[in-house]
Design a protein around this motif. Structure first.
Motif, short mmCIF file in Angstrom:
data_model
loop_
_atom_site.label_atom_id
_atom_site.label_comp_id
_atom_site.label_asym_id
_atom_site.label_seq_id
_atom_site.Cartn_x
_atom_site.Cartn_y
_atom_site.Cartn_z
N LEU A 12 38.86 37.29 42.46
CA LEU A 12 39.61 38.36 43.12
C LEU A 12 40.21 39.31 42.10
O LEU A 12 40.32 40.52 42.35
CB LEU A 12 40.71 37.77 44.00
CG LEU A 12 40.24 37.03 45.25
CD1 LEU A 12 41.44 36.56 46.06
CD2 LEU A 12 39.34 37.90 46.11
N LEU A 13 40.62 38.79 40.94
CA LEU A 13 41.14 39.65 39.88
C LEU A 13 40.05 40.61 39.41
O LEU A 13 40.30 41.81 39.21
CB LEU A 13 41.64 38.80 38.72
CG LEU A 13 42.24 39.55 37.52
CD1 LEU A 13 43.51 40.29 37.93
CD2 LEU A 13 42.55 38.59 36.37
N TYR A 14 38.86 40.09 39.25
CA TYR A 14 37.72 40.93 38.85
C TYR A 14 37.42 42.00 39.90
O TYR A 14 37.10 43.14 39.57
CB TYR A 14 36.49 40.02 38.65
CG TYR A 14 35.21 40.78 38.44
CD1 TYR A 14 34.94 41.43 37.24
CD2 TYR A 14 34.25 40.85 39.46
CE1 TYR A 14 33.76 42.13 37.05
CE2 TYR A 14 33.06 41.54 39.28
CZ TYR A 14 32.82 42.17 38.08
OH TYR A 14 31.66 42.87 37.91
N ARG A 15 37.61 41.63 41.17
CA ARG A 15 37.38 42.60 42.27
C ARG A 15 38.60 43.49 42.51
O ARG A 15 38.58 44.31 43.42
CB ARG A 15 37.07 41.83 43.56
CG ARG A 15 35.78 40.98 43.53
CD ARG A 15 34.54 41.86 43.60
NE ARG A 15 34.55 42.74 44.74
CZ ARG A 15 34.12 42.42 45.97
NH1 ARG A 15 33.64 41.21 46.18
NH2 ARG A 15 34.16 43.29 46.95
N LYS A 16 39.67 43.29 41.71
CA LYS A 16 40.92 44.06 41.84
C LYS A 16 41.57 43.90 43.21
O LYS A 16 42.15 44.83 43.77
CB LYS A 16 40.67 45.55 41.54
CG LYS A 16 40.12 45.83 40.14
CD LYS A 16 40.01 47.31 39.87
CE LYS A 16 39.36 47.58 38.52
NZ LYS A 16 40.03 46.95 37.38
N LYS A 17 41.44 42.71 43.78
CA LYS A 17 42.04 42.43 45.08
C LYS A 17 43.05 41.28 45.03
O LYS A 17 43.57 40.86 46.07
CB LYS A 17 40.95 42.10 46.11
CG LYS A 17 40.01 43.25 46.42
CD LYS A 17 38.97 42.85 47.47
CE LYS A 17 38.06 44.04 47.81
NZ LYS A 17 37.02 43.63 48.79
#
Length: 456
Positions: A346-351
């Motif tokens: 989710l961090l990679y997806r900025k969520k």
């Protein structure tokens, strides 16, 4: 088991379980502090300095409580376990002396600079103090684990005297230090500490994010702790397997209890969950047939010695307890891996920080590493029974001869009262520091997200 032994075991288990809350937190938090302050030196971003100052205050609180609660156990060795103390005095004396010289002195010497040296020494000197305090806590754990591991897999010693006057003498210091289980057990304990400390940072940061307080600082701290936690959770999988290999080789009775395996010699199943009826020697639950045999020998049909291959007087009696604590530790370990890897995705997806239900999970997930550390310790210690020093000294023979059950009961009640008060004080002070939050440069806070690529 007579009342003196039962009460003495309960008292020691209670005091060490309470103490074991704090050292893992300070070790893990110490590593997070090194990363935070290192980022400050590298980026010159005041946000990281403010974060470090905030978490240093919490570190100091945890460190102080940890030292205070550890002193009680030393008295217990003398009051309740005098025979044990005489038996292992030479071994423990060597290990604890090494801890005092190489670890505690280092930790204590630089703790003052860490706490009070912010405006008195240069940033680099202060960072060096932070690193040395963190290393001191790591080295301190090393010598404690070495002493305990010697009890699990004794080596580098000879026995002098007989009966109640027998005692172990060190003949090879390094063989004692690097006994067959010390490296694997230390790495497992150390990573458990990293998880405890990093999840404390994750919990507090997630709470700030949910409350929309100190958001920039909280997100920065969350990312640092998440990487520490994710790497540690994966590493724990490796060290856990290595520890199990040592148990397989040197403590077959403990391994059999961990999986509820009773057959004298037969392929052993690996249970994902279940229940052990020790009286009827039956284990029920969700299992992988032959899974333990495959884990140990890479062969589903290879036999594993069960509890019935060991003399009844040398088997652990609380088999279901060992089974449940072991499986709870493993289940929590797998949960931590899934939780941290999903969060990194989710961090990679900025969520990540918009997923509020996950932030709520992290607020309470601080308990998971603590529970895993506690039940892992129970598995190691209860699975070792009836030996206090494996194969050499029984727990029932390690007691003080003069102590009476009423004495132990009275001190147990007193310790319980004091520790409950101490824990309440700890929670009060911790909550006060969290409610206060980091001392923030308002202008810096408003611009930090834009200035710092780590936060964007």
């Amino acid at each position: 088991m007579d009342n003196v032994e039962l009460l003495s075991r309960i008292q020691f288990a209670f005091t060490i379980a309470f103490h074991y809350i704090y050292p893992p937190l300070s070790i893990g938090l110490g590593v997070c502090l090194v990363v935070m302050e290192g980022l400050y030196l590298k980026t010159k971003n005041k946000l990281y300095e403010e974060l470090t100052r905030f978490w240093v205050r919490i570190f100091a609180l945890i460190f102080g409580i940890g030292v205070a609660t550890g002193i009680v156990m030393e008295f217990e060795f003398g009051t309740n376990w005098a025979t044990y103390s005489r038996y292992v005095g030479d071994i423990f004396g060597s290990a604890l002396a090494a801890e005092g010289i190489f670890a505690f002195a280092l930790e204590s010497a630089f703790l003052g600079i860490l706490l009070f040296g912010w405006n008195k020494v240069s940033p680099r000197v202060h960072f060096m103090a932070t690193v040395l305090v963190a290393l001191g806590s790591i080295f301190s754990a090393l010598w404690i684990v070495v002493a305990n591991s010697w009890q699990q897999t004794p080596s580098g010693y000879r026995i002098e005297g007989q009966g109640m006057k027998a005692r172990a003498i060190v003949t090879d210091f390094w063989a004692m230090v690097f006994n067959p289980s010390s490296v694997e057990r230390y790495s497992h304990v150390l990573i458990g500490a990293l998880l405890a400390g990093s999840f404390l940072v994750l919990s507090v940061s997630a709470w700030y994010i949910l409350k929309k307080q100190h958001v920039g600082h909280a997100q920065a701290a969350f990312k640092i702790a998440l990487w520490v936690a994710a790497v540690s959770a994966l590493g724990q999988l490796v060290t856990g397997h290595k520890s199990a290999e040592v148990v397989t080789k040197y403590q077959p009775a403990k391994l059999a209890a961990m999986e509820g395996h009773f057959e004298k010699s037969a392929p052993a199943d690996m249970y994902l969950m279940g229940w052990v009826n020790a009286k009827e020697q039956k284990t029920m639950g969700l299992k992988i047939p032959g899974g333990l045999s495959f884990l140990v020998h890479q062969d589903f049909n290879q036999p594993i010695p069960g509890l019935n291959s060991i003399k009844p007087e040398n088997r652990p009696t609380a088999v279901n307890f060992v089974f449940q604590t072991y499986h709870l530790m493993v289940a929590i370990g797998m949960t931590l891996i899934a939780l941290t890897l999903f969060s990194l995705y989710l961090l990679y997806r900025k969520k990540l920080f918009e997923t509020r239900w996950l932030m709520s999970v992290f607020v309470f997930a601080v308990l998971l590493p603590q529970i895993a550390n506690q039940v892992g310790w129970y598995t190691a210690e209860v699975g070792r029974q009836p030996w206090v020093v494996y194969g050499l000294l029984r727990t029932s023979n390690a007691l003080s001869q003069a102590v009476k059950a009423e004495h132990v009961l009275a001190s147990l009640i007193l310790f319980t009262f004091i520790y409950v008060m101490l824990f309440a004080l700890f929670l009060y002070l911790l909550n006060k520091k969290i409610q206060h939050g980091p001392d923030v440069d308002t202008e810096q806070e408003e611009t930090s997200s834009r200035m710092n690529p780590v936060l964007s």
